[in-house]
Scaffold this motif. Structure first.
Motif, mmCIF file in Angstrom:
data_model
loop_
_atom_site.group_PDB
_atom_site.id
_atom_site.type_symbol
_atom_site.label_atom_id
_atom_site.label_comp_id
_atom_site.label_asym_id
_atom_site.label_seq_id
_atom_site.Cartn_x
_atom_site.Cartn_y
_atom_site.Cartn_z
ATOM 1 N N THR A 35 -10.653 21.539 -5.487
ATOM 2 C CA THR A 35 -11.849 22.154 -6.041
ATOM 3 C C THR A 35 -12.955 22.307 -4.997
ATOM 4 O O THR A 35 -12.915 21.708 -3.928
ATOM 5 C CB THR A 35 -12.395 21.306 -7.191
ATOM 6 O OG1 THR A 35 -12.745 20.006 -6.676
ATOM 7 C CG2 THR A 35 -11.361 21.145 -8.288
ATOM 8 N N ASP A 36 -13.980 23.081 -5.382
ATOM 9 C CA ASP A 36 -15.183 23.179 -4.573
ATOM 10 C C ASP A 36 -16.204 22.113 -4.964
ATOM 11 O O ASP A 36 -16.913 21.594 -4.110
ATOM 12 C CB ASP A 36 -15.821 24.565 -4.724
ATOM 13 C CG ASP A 36 -15.012 25.660 -4.057
ATOM 14 O OD1 ASP A 36 -14.352 25.375 -3.044
ATOM 15 O OD2 ASP A 36 -15.016 26.799 -4.562
ATOM 16 N N VAL A 38 -15.909 20.237 -8.627
ATOM 17 C CA VAL A 38 -15.487 19.343 -9.706
ATOM 18 C C VAL A 38 -14.683 18.174 -9.136
ATOM 19 O O VAL A 38 -13.675 18.363 -8.463
ATOM 20 C CB VAL A 38 -14.658 20.083 -10.761
ATOM 21 C CG1 VAL A 38 -14.120 19.105 -11.818
ATOM 22 C CG2 VAL A 38 -15.496 21.160 -11.439
ATOM 23 N N GLY A 67 -20.381 18.595 -11.618
ATOM 24 C CA GLY A 67 -19.009 18.353 -11.194
ATOM 25 C C GLY A 67 -18.698 16.900 -10.922
ATOM 26 O O GLY A 67 -17.536 16.538 -10.714
ATOM 27 N N CYS A 210 -9.098 18.554 -12.816
ATOM 28 C CA CYS A 210 -10.260 19.076 -12.080
ATOM 29 C C CYS A 210 -9.979 20.472 -11.538
ATOM 30 O O CYS A 210 -10.829 21.379 -11.638
ATOM 31 C CB CYS A 210 -10.625 18.139 -10.940
ATOM 32 S SG CYS A 210 -11.254 16.526 -11.452
ATOM 33 N N ASN A 211 -8.799 20.660 -10.963
ATOM 34 C CA ASN A 211 -8.442 21.956 -10.390
ATOM 35 C C ASN A 211 -8.444 23.050 -11.458
ATOM 36 O O ASN A 211 -8.997 24.134 -11.263
ATOM 37 C CB ASN A 211 -7.071 21.874 -9.724
ATOM 38 C CG ASN A 211 -7.035 20.914 -8.554
ATOM 39 O OD1 ASN A 211 -8.073 20.610 -7.952
ATOM 40 N ND2 ASN A 211 -5.866 20.406 -8.226
ATOM 41 N N GLU A 214 -12.156 23.712 -13.076
ATOM 42 C CA GLU A 214 -13.070 24.513 -12.271
ATOM 43 C C GLU A 214 -12.696 25.996 -12.322
ATOM 44 O O GLU A 214 -13.564 26.867 -12.495
ATOM 45 C CB GLU A 214 -13.088 24.033 -10.817
ATOM 46 C CG GLU A 214 -14.074 24.810 -9.949
ATOM 47 C CD GLU A 214 -14.266 24.178 -8.586
ATOM 48 O OE1 GLU A 214 -14.760 23.031 -8.530
ATOM 49 O OE2 GLU A 214 -13.906 24.830 -7.576
ATOM 50 N N THR A 215 -11.411 26.293 -12.191
ATOM 51 C CA THR A 215 -10.964 27.691 -12.224
ATOM 52 C C THR A 215 -11.274 28.329 -13.572
ATOM 53 O O THR A 215 -11.808 29.444 -13.650
ATOM 54 C CB THR A 215 -9.455 27.769 -11.945
ATOM 55 O OG1 THR A 215 -9.192 27.248 -10.643
ATOM 56 C CG2 THR A 215 -8.970 29.211 -12.014
#
Length: 301
Positions: A35-36, A38, A67, A210-211, A214-215
């Motif tokens: 993630t960026d 999260v 996040g 998390c990945n 966020e997306t």
């Protein structure tokens, strides 16, 4: 004198049984994180009353970013919707709160993005181990395996130190829990361990969550309908006869009705659709439909 944060942390660590307890590994989690924002700020608690309460208290004292995740090995007072207790024994589940700085127009997607991200995460983590599992969703935000509850979501709201609106996205996932040990949930709950017959790394489940979160959240916040449609496609509630009780608002819009026996409303009918705001549409009679924003829904057998 009040106990300081560091004194509390040391006391909690002293209570942990390190010889027998596989503690959550932050490096393992971070290695799988893509993630960026999260999960990039990660607060670990050996044990706590409730990560929701911790998150609220931390926001009043520290400048935590959107996040950030507050995770506890175990909770003594974990709770789900409507104040129900959430069984939270140490080292076998994921009990965490995700902070999301949000505005009214980006608050509603949390109710469908979060359970969808959980479903995708558990399927991905199991697939990495060579297994296969199907996670279904029950309105409003429960995650099921074979009709039993695997995970739940509790969304509350508060403010940051700068009076910015913040959503507290509380998540509980039964990863390696032996459900049979807890008679109060044995007939209605399940875990990945129980469903598969073997344990799954909690760190990989959380990283995958998390990945995906966020997306999905970024897409929904930008106006995409794909996360909503993907959530809707997994809803086992639709097409079923249901009983909805105590509906109103859960902090995501509308006005919550009272909880006394005299004013809890009950709606019986067939769940036929969900609207773009995530509300459930129940057909009570031919041509008669009721819009349910929040509450409890029991499915027909």
């Amino acid at each position: 004198m009040a106990e300081t944060f560091f004194e509390r942390f040391r006391r909690q660590m002293d209570d942990m049984q390190f010889e027998s307890m596989p503690l959550f590994s932050k490096p393992h989690f971070s290695w799988n994180l893509k993630t960026d924002y999260v999960g990039r700020r990660f607060v670990y608690r050996p044990r706590t009353d409730s990560t929701q309460d911790d998150a609220r208290g931390m926001l009043s004292r520290w400048p935590l970013p959107s996040g950030a995740i507050i995770l506890a090995e175990g909770q003594s007072s974990g709770r789900g919707r409507d104040g129900r207790a959430w069984v939270s024994p140490p080292d076998v589940g994921l009990y965490f709160t995700l902070l999301v700085f949000t505005q009214p127009e980006t608050l509603r997607p949390l109710a469908y993005v979060t359970p969808l991200a959980i479903a995708l995460a558990v399927e991905e983590a199991v697939a990495k181990m060579g297994g296969s599992i199907r996670a279904d969703l029950k309105w409003p935000n429960d995650v099921l395996i074979d009709g039993r509850k695997l995970a739940g979501v509790l969304i509350e709201t508060t403010e940051s130190q700068n009076a910015e609106p913040v959503a507290l996205v509380g998540v509980g996932i039964n990863v390696n829990l032996d459900v049979a040990v807890y008679p109060e949930i044995a007939s209605i709950a399940t875990s990945l361990r129980d469903a598969l017959g073997y344990e799954v790394p909690r760190e990989e489940v959380l990283a995958a969550f998390c990945n995906h979160f966020e997306t999905l959240y970024e897409a929904a916040s930008a106006g995409s309908s794909e996360p909503f449609e993907a959530w809707k496609q997994r809803l086992v509630t639709l097409g079923r006869d249901v009983v909805a009780t105590g509906f109103g608002s859960d902090g995501l819009g509308g006005v919550r009705r009272g909880r006394s026996s005299s004013d809890i409303e009950t709606i019986r009918g067939r769940a036929v659709d969900v609207d773009p705001d995530g509300a459930l549409i129940i057909e009570t009679a031919p041509g008669a439909r009721v819009r349910v924003e929040a509450g409890d829904v029991t499915l027909s057998a």
